[in-house]
Scaffold this motif. Structure first.
Motif, mmCIF file in Angstrom:
data_model
loop_
_atom_site.group_PDB
_atom_site.id
_atom_site.type_symbol
_atom_site.label_atom_id
_atom_site.label_comp_id
_atom_site.label_asym_id
_atom_site.label_seq_id
_atom_site.Cartn_x
_atom_site.Cartn_y
_atom_site.Cartn_z
ATOM 1 N N LEU A 4 39.010 44.494 33.979
ATOM 2 C CA LEU A 4 38.598 43.230 33.375
ATOM 3 C C LEU A 4 37.166 43.249 32.825
ATOM 4 O O LEU A 4 36.933 42.796 31.699
ATOM 5 N N PRO A 5 36.192 43.767 33.543
ATOM 6 C CA PRO A 5 34.825 43.741 33.000
ATOM 7 C C PRO A 5 34.674 44.544 31.714
ATOM 8 O O PRO A 5 33.909 44.160 30.829
ATOM 9 N N GLU A 6 35.411 45.642 31.617
ATOM 10 C CA GLU A 6 35.312 46.454 30.408
ATOM 11 C C GLU A 6 35.984 45.743 29.229
ATOM 12 O O GLU A 6 35.502 45.817 28.094
ATOM 13 N N VAL A 7 37.094 45.057 29.497
ATOM 14 C CA VAL A 7 37.767 44.319 28.427
ATOM 15 C C VAL A 7 36.898 43.133 27.991
ATOM 16 O O VAL A 7 36.747 42.856 26.798
ATOM 17 N N GLU A 8 36.303 42.446 28.954
ATOM 18 C CA GLU A 8 35.424 41.323 28.615
ATOM 19 C C GLU A 8 34.200 41.825 27.833
ATOM 20 O O GLU A 8 33.749 41.177 26.889
ATOM 21 N N ARG A 55 42.789 37.349 28.034
ATOM 22 C CA ARG A 55 43.623 36.913 29.146
ATOM 23 C C ARG A 55 43.966 38.176 29.924
ATOM 24 O O ARG A 55 44.539 39.114 29.347
ATOM 25 N N ALA A 56 43.590 38.217 31.205
ATOM 26 C CA ALA A 56 43.775 39.434 32.004
ATOM 27 C C ALA A 56 43.065 40.584 31.289
ATOM 28 O O ALA A 56 41.914 40.454 30.916
ATOM 29 N N LYS A 57 43.761 41.703 31.067
ATOM 30 C CA LYS A 57 43.140 42.814 30.350
ATOM 31 C C LYS A 57 43.574 42.834 28.891
ATOM 32 O O LYS A 57 43.417 43.855 28.215
ATOM 33 N N TYR A 58 44.100 41.724 28.408
ATOM 34 C CA TYR A 58 44.507 41.632 27.011
ATOM 35 C C TYR A 58 43.440 40.919 26.192
ATOM 36 O O TYR A 58 42.905 39.896 26.620
ATOM 37 N N LEU A 59 43.143 41.469 25.024
ATOM 38 C CA LEU A 59 42.295 40.789 24.050
ATOM 39 C C LEU A 59 43.203 40.008 23.116
ATOM 40 O O LEU A 59 44.237 40.521 22.680
ATOM 41 N N SER A 201 34.434 38.128 47.134
ATOM 42 C CA SER A 201 33.955 39.473 46.814
ATOM 43 C C SER A 201 34.472 39.939 45.458
ATOM 44 O O SER A 201 33.732 40.547 44.671
ATOM 45 N N ILE A 202 35.734 39.664 45.183
ATOM 46 C CA ILE A 202 36.317 40.043 43.890
ATOM 47 C C ILE A 202 35.552 39.373 42.758
ATOM 48 O O ILE A 202 35.159 40.007 41.773
ATOM 49 N N LYS A 203 35.300 38.086 42.911
ATOM 50 C CA LYS A 203 34.566 37.344 41.872
ATOM 51 C C LYS A 203 33.163 37.921 41.679
ATOM 52 O O LYS A 203 32.697 38.133 40.553
ATOM 53 N N ALA A 204 32.489 38.182 42.796
ATOM 54 C CA ALA A 204 31.100 38.655 42.709
ATOM 55 C C ALA A 204 31.024 40.027 42.049
ATOM 56 O O ALA A 204 30.166 40.280 41.192
ATOM 57 N N VAL A 205 31.932 40.924 42.444
ATOM 58 C CA VAL A 205 31.914 42.284 41.892
ATOM 59 C C VAL A 205 32.226 42.257 40.394
ATOM 60 O O VAL A 205 31.551 42.917 39.591
ATOM 61 N N LEU A 206 33.231 41.490 40.007
ATOM 62 C CA LEU A 206 33.592 41.433 38.584
ATOM 63 C C LEU A 206 32.470 40.818 37.752
ATOM 64 O O LEU A 206 32.142 41.318 36.672
ATOM 65 N N LEU A 207 31.872 39.738 38.258
ATOM 66 C CA LEU A 207 30.788 39.082 37.514
ATOM 67 C C LEU A 207 29.601 40.022 37.323
ATOM 68 O O LEU A 207 29.019 40.109 36.245
ATOM 69 N N ARG A 208 29.270 40.714 38.403
ATOM 70 C CA ARG A 208 28.136 41.628 38.322
ATOM 71 C C ARG A 208 28.410 42.765 37.331
ATOM 72 O O ARG A 208 27.538 43.166 36.560
ATOM 73 N N SER A 209 29.644 43.269 37.355
ATOM 74 C CA SER A 209 29.980 44.354 36.442
ATOM 75 C C SER A 209 29.943 43.884 34.987
ATOM 76 O O SER A 209 29.463 44.608 34.108
ATOM 77 N N ILE A 210 30.417 42.665 34.733
ATOM 78 C CA ILE A 210 30.361 42.125 33.360
ATOM 79 C C ILE A 210 28.908 42.042 32.911
ATOM 80 O O ILE A 210 28.563 42.413 31.782
#
Length: 269
Positions: A4-8, A55-59, A201-210
């Motif tokens: 997700l972070p890479e797609v975002e 949406r998810a990993k879709y652009l 934890s999932i939210k925090a890790v994804l946000l930080r990676s974005i």
DNA sequence: CCTAGACCCTGTACGC
DNA sequence: TGCGTACAGGGTCTAG
């Protein structure tokens, strides 16, 4: 490649170059991706881009007359070319834009997809997706409720797109480390408290990676060519045998359904 | 229904 | 240098 972070990160990279512009045409040099590139994309002419969403990993490219749905698969990548350049071997699709730039799709493994949809509500690939991890509908209560009576290991369970979308192999391991939960435990063994901690934890890790522009392991690059910097903050992924950054215990490598899982046997319970 | 495994495809790294 | 093997960040489908 991309979770997700890479797609975002890709979405944010191409949005300023696309939104409000007109796609003059698509140049599809190789239509044989995961599924054949839809005919509507090959025949596309002069359509304005209303928005660039994810949406998810879709652009999702919202056009005047429908949607382009792009999935990067394992090795897909989107780049903005301010000026035309000759295509290379794995440059399968270009979008030619009215402002003179080209959006170029490169995908050596061809696990990605370029699909057309007249109406997203009828899209087959989007139909069965679970909640967005960064939305309010995804929380500890949801995780806890869905985990009841599940015997599957937690780690592959987190990668089930009907549970939550966007969590792939890297971020499943990372999130479980942050939550202090062993990846091999049965999903049904989660307590309410652990489920809450895991969701956060999932939210925090994804946000930080974005924030960091995603994770570059080998070939992921942002649309401007820079790598993602979250790789420097990985706690366990790819660090088998190395010292845990928290306690120094060697990080262990396990397999869950053919895929590598990394964890600290001391920090995670 | 649940779960595990095969499969789509190419590139790279590593052991011999 | 060359060859075979294993592995890689995803998602869908099928078999048990």
């Amino acid at each position: 490649m991309p979770e997700l972070p890479e797609v975002e990160t890709s979405r944010r990279g191409i949005e300023p170059w696309l939104a409000g512009q007109t796609i003059l045409r698509a140049e599809v040099r190789n239509a044989r991706l995961r599924w054949p590139v839809d005919q509507e994309i090959i025949a596309l002419r002069d359509q304005r881009v209303l928005s660039v969403q994810r949406r998810a990993k879709y652009l999702l490219l919202e056009l005047e007359k429908g949607w382009i749905i792009i999935h990067l698969g394992m090795s897909g990548r989107l780049r903005v070319l301010p000026q035309p350049q000759p295509p290379e071997k794995h440059d399968h699709v270009d979008l030619v834009i009215s402002n003179g730039c080209i959006i170029r799709y490169t995908d050596p493994r061809r696990f990605g997809a370029w699909l057309w949809s007249d109406d997203l509500r009828t899209s087959r690939v989007l139909a069965h997706l679970g909640p967005e991890p960064l939305s309010d509908t995804f929380d500890g209560r949801w995780l806890y409720q869905k985990s009841r009576n599940k015997r599957t290991s937690i780690k592959p369970w987190l990668m089930d797109n009907t549970l939550v979308v966007g969590v792939g192999n890297i971020y499943a391991s990372e999130s479980l480390f942050v939550a202090g939960i062993l990846p091999g435990r049965a999903a049904g063994s989660l307590s309410e408290e652990e489920a809450g901690l895991l969701a956060e934890s999932i939210k925090a890790v994804l946000l930080r990676s974005i924030e960091q522009g995603g994770t570059t392991l080998r070939d992921f690059l942002q649309s401007d060519g820079k790598p993602g910097y979250f790789v420097q903050e990985l706690q366990v992924y790819g660090r088998g045998g190395e010292a845990c950054r928290v306690c120094g215990t060697p990080i262990q490598l396990a397999k869950h359904g053919q895929r590598s899982t990394f964890f600290c046997p001391a920090c995670q319970h």
